[in-house]
Design a protein around this motif. Structure first.
Motif, mmCIF file in Angstrom:
data_model
loop_
_atom_site.group_PDB
_atom_site.id
_atom_site.type_symbol
_atom_site.label_atom_id
_atom_site.label_comp_id
_atom_site.label_asym_id
_atom_site.label_seq_id
_atom_site.Cartn_x
_atom_site.Cartn_y
_atom_site.Cartn_z
ATOM 1 N N LEU A 1 90.377 -19.328 -0.800
ATOM 2 C CA LEU A 1 89.267 -18.403 -1.166
ATOM 3 C C LEU A 1 89.811 -17.248 -1.684
ATOM 4 N N VAL A 2 89.169 -16.865 -2.763
ATOM 5 C CA VAL A 2 89.637 -15.689 -3.574
ATOM 6 C C VAL A 2 88.190 -14.643 -3.405
ATOM 7 N N VAL A 3 88.568 -13.540 -2.896
ATOM 8 C CA VAL A 3 87.351 -12.728 -2.912
ATOM 9 C C VAL A 3 87.502 -11.397 -3.745
ATOM 10 N N LEU A 4 86.540 -11.242 -4.524
ATOM 11 C CA LEU A 4 86.659 -10.033 -5.662
ATOM 12 C C LEU A 4 85.910 -8.989 -5.116
ATOM 13 N N MET A 5 86.397 -7.908 -4.908
ATOM 14 C CA MET A 5 85.719 -6.597 -4.704
ATOM 15 C C MET A 5 85.473 -5.619 -5.461
ATOM 16 N N THR A 6 84.373 -5.067 -5.661
ATOM 17 C CA THR A 6 84.196 -3.963 -6.587
ATOM 18 C C THR A 6 83.681 -2.457 -5.815
ATOM 19 N N ARG A 7 83.325 -2.758 -4.904
ATOM 20 C CA ARG A 7 82.647 -1.924 -3.932
ATOM 21 C C ARG A 7 83.608 -0.938 -3.132
ATOM 22 N N GLY A 8 83.341 0.507 -3.195
ATOM 23 C CA GLY A 8 84.171 1.374 -2.590
ATOM 24 C C GLY A 8 83.705 1.856 -1.161
ATOM 25 N N ALA A 9 84.229 2.775 -0.577
ATOM 26 C CA ALA A 9 83.716 3.083 0.892
ATOM 27 C C ALA A 9 82.372 3.545 0.901
ATOM 28 N N ASP A 10 81.734 3.981 -0.143
ATOM 29 C CA ASP A 10 80.466 4.221 -0.150
ATOM 30 C C ASP A 10 79.402 3.135 0.088
ATOM 31 N N HIS A 11 79.902 1.976 0.383
ATOM 32 C CA HIS A 11 78.924 0.886 0.329
ATOM 33 C C HIS A 11 79.306 0.047 1.338
ATOM 34 N N GLU A 12 78.419 -0.375 2.172
ATOM 35 C CA GLU A 12 78.604 -1.312 3.228
ATOM 36 C C GLU A 12 79.360 -2.763 2.780
ATOM 37 N N LEU A 13 79.131 -3.066 1.639
ATOM 38 C CA LEU A 13 79.686 -4.392 1.289
ATOM 39 C C LEU A 13 81.222 -4.433 1.340
ATOM 40 N N SER A 14 81.862 -3.084 1.388
ATOM 41 C CA SER A 14 83.273 -3.313 1.419
ATOM 42 C C SER A 14 83.715 -3.506 2.822
ATOM 43 N N SER A 15 82.891 -3.400 3.959
ATOM 44 C CA SER A 15 83.331 -3.887 5.224
ATOM 45 C C SER A 15 82.715 -5.304 5.307
ATOM 46 N N VAL A 16 81.743 -5.916 4.729
ATOM 47 C CA VAL A 16 81.288 -7.114 4.744
ATOM 48 C C VAL A 16 82.293 -7.987 4.230
ATOM 49 N N ALA A 17 82.691 -7.655 2.938
ATOM 50 C CA ALA A 17 83.715 -8.613 2.461
ATOM 51 C C ALA A 17 85.061 -8.745 3.062
ATOM 52 N N PHE A 18 85.577 -7.710 3.904
ATOM 53 C CA PHE A 18 86.705 -8.010 4.694
ATOM 54 C C PHE A 18 86.337 -8.713 6.264
ATOM 55 N N THR A 19 85.102 -8.718 6.441
ATOM 56 C CA THR A 19 84.684 -9.631 7.777
ATOM 57 C C THR A 19 84.579 -10.727 7.235
ATOM 58 N N ILE A 20 84.056 -11.210 6.076
ATOM 59 C CA ILE A 20 83.998 -12.470 5.604
ATOM 60 C C ILE A 20 85.239 -13.235 5.224
ATOM 61 N N ALA A 21 86.177 -12.456 4.640
ATOM 62 C CA ALA A 21 87.517 -12.815 4.117
ATOM 63 C C ALA A 21 88.177 -13.272 5.717
ATOM 64 N N ASN A 22 88.126 -12.320 6.813
ATOM 65 C CA ASN A 22 88.748 -12.490 7.851
ATOM 66 C C ASN A 22 88.349 -13.948 8.522
ATOM 67 N N GLY A 23 86.861 -14.024 8.504
ATOM 68 C CA GLY A 23 86.292 -15.065 8.793
ATOM 69 C C GLY A 23 86.779 -16.710 8.234
ATOM 70 N N GLY A 24 87.036 -16.557 6.711
ATOM 71 C CA GLY A 24 87.589 -17.551 6.245
ATOM 72 C C GLY A 24 88.810 -17.763 6.605
ATOM 73 N N MET A 25 89.728 -16.720 7.173
ATOM 74 C CA MET A 25 91.069 -17.423 7.548
ATOM 75 C C MET A 25 90.818 -17.948 8.876
ATOM 76 N N THR B 1 89.185 -4.378 -7.409
ATOM 77 C CA THR B 1 89.009 -3.765 -8.716
ATOM 78 C C THR B 1 87.938 -2.610 -8.755
ATOM 79 N N SER B 2 87.913 -1.824 -9.680
ATOM 80 C CA SER B 2 86.900 -0.809 -9.806
ATOM 81 C C SER B 2 87.030 0.169 -8.665
ATOM 82 N N ALA B 3 86.062 0.652 -8.110
ATOM 83 C CA ALA B 3 85.858 1.546 -6.732
ATOM 84 C C ALA B 3 86.836 0.818 -5.622
ATOM 85 N N ALA B 4 86.786 -0.560 -5.601
ATOM 86 C CA ALA B 4 87.416 -1.036 -4.294
ATOM 87 C C ALA B 4 88.760 -0.572 -4.132
#
Length: 122
Positions: A8-32, A43-46
């Protein structure tokens, strides 16, 4: 029957100001946990997420603090790339980022996708 992807490759563009930054890492860890080999391309603010000290500022309840999610991801063998042009645009260098982050171009991500990796974007 087609062979199931194991990566799985996860592409992240959201920074610390958005909850999706934590959601993406939670889902990535779930994939592992599910047995996938997981890579994250920031990329970008991420890219700001993995800057030393900045990583400690994000905590989206009820998820784990971002720093814990990222450390868990790296300890479990996840690959974490920070977009080269995005890092340079912010004036960051390798020493500004937490250990375990590789500054890399998108070709790293594309190699994994061409090899059959599934993708998610946040």
């Amino acid at each position: 029957m087609a062979e199931a992807t194991q990566e799985l490759v996860v592409l992240m563009t959201r920074g610390a100001d958005h909850e999706l930054s934590s959601v993406a890492f939670t889902i990535a860890n779930g994939g592992m946990t599910a047995g996938l080999k997981v890579s994250i391309f920031l990329t970008s603010a991420a890219v700001d997420l993995v800057r030393k000290m900045s990583i400690d500022m994000t905590h989206v309840q009820p998820l784990e603090p971002l720093a814990s999610l990222v450390q868990d991801f790296l300890k479990r063998g996840g690959t974490l790339w920070a977009c080269t042009p995005c890092v340079k645009a912010r004036g960051y260098e390798q020493d500004d980022l937490i250990p375990g982050v590789e500054i890399a171009g998108s070709s790293k991500m594309h190699e994994r996708i061409k090899a059959g990796a599934a993708t998610l974007s946040f």
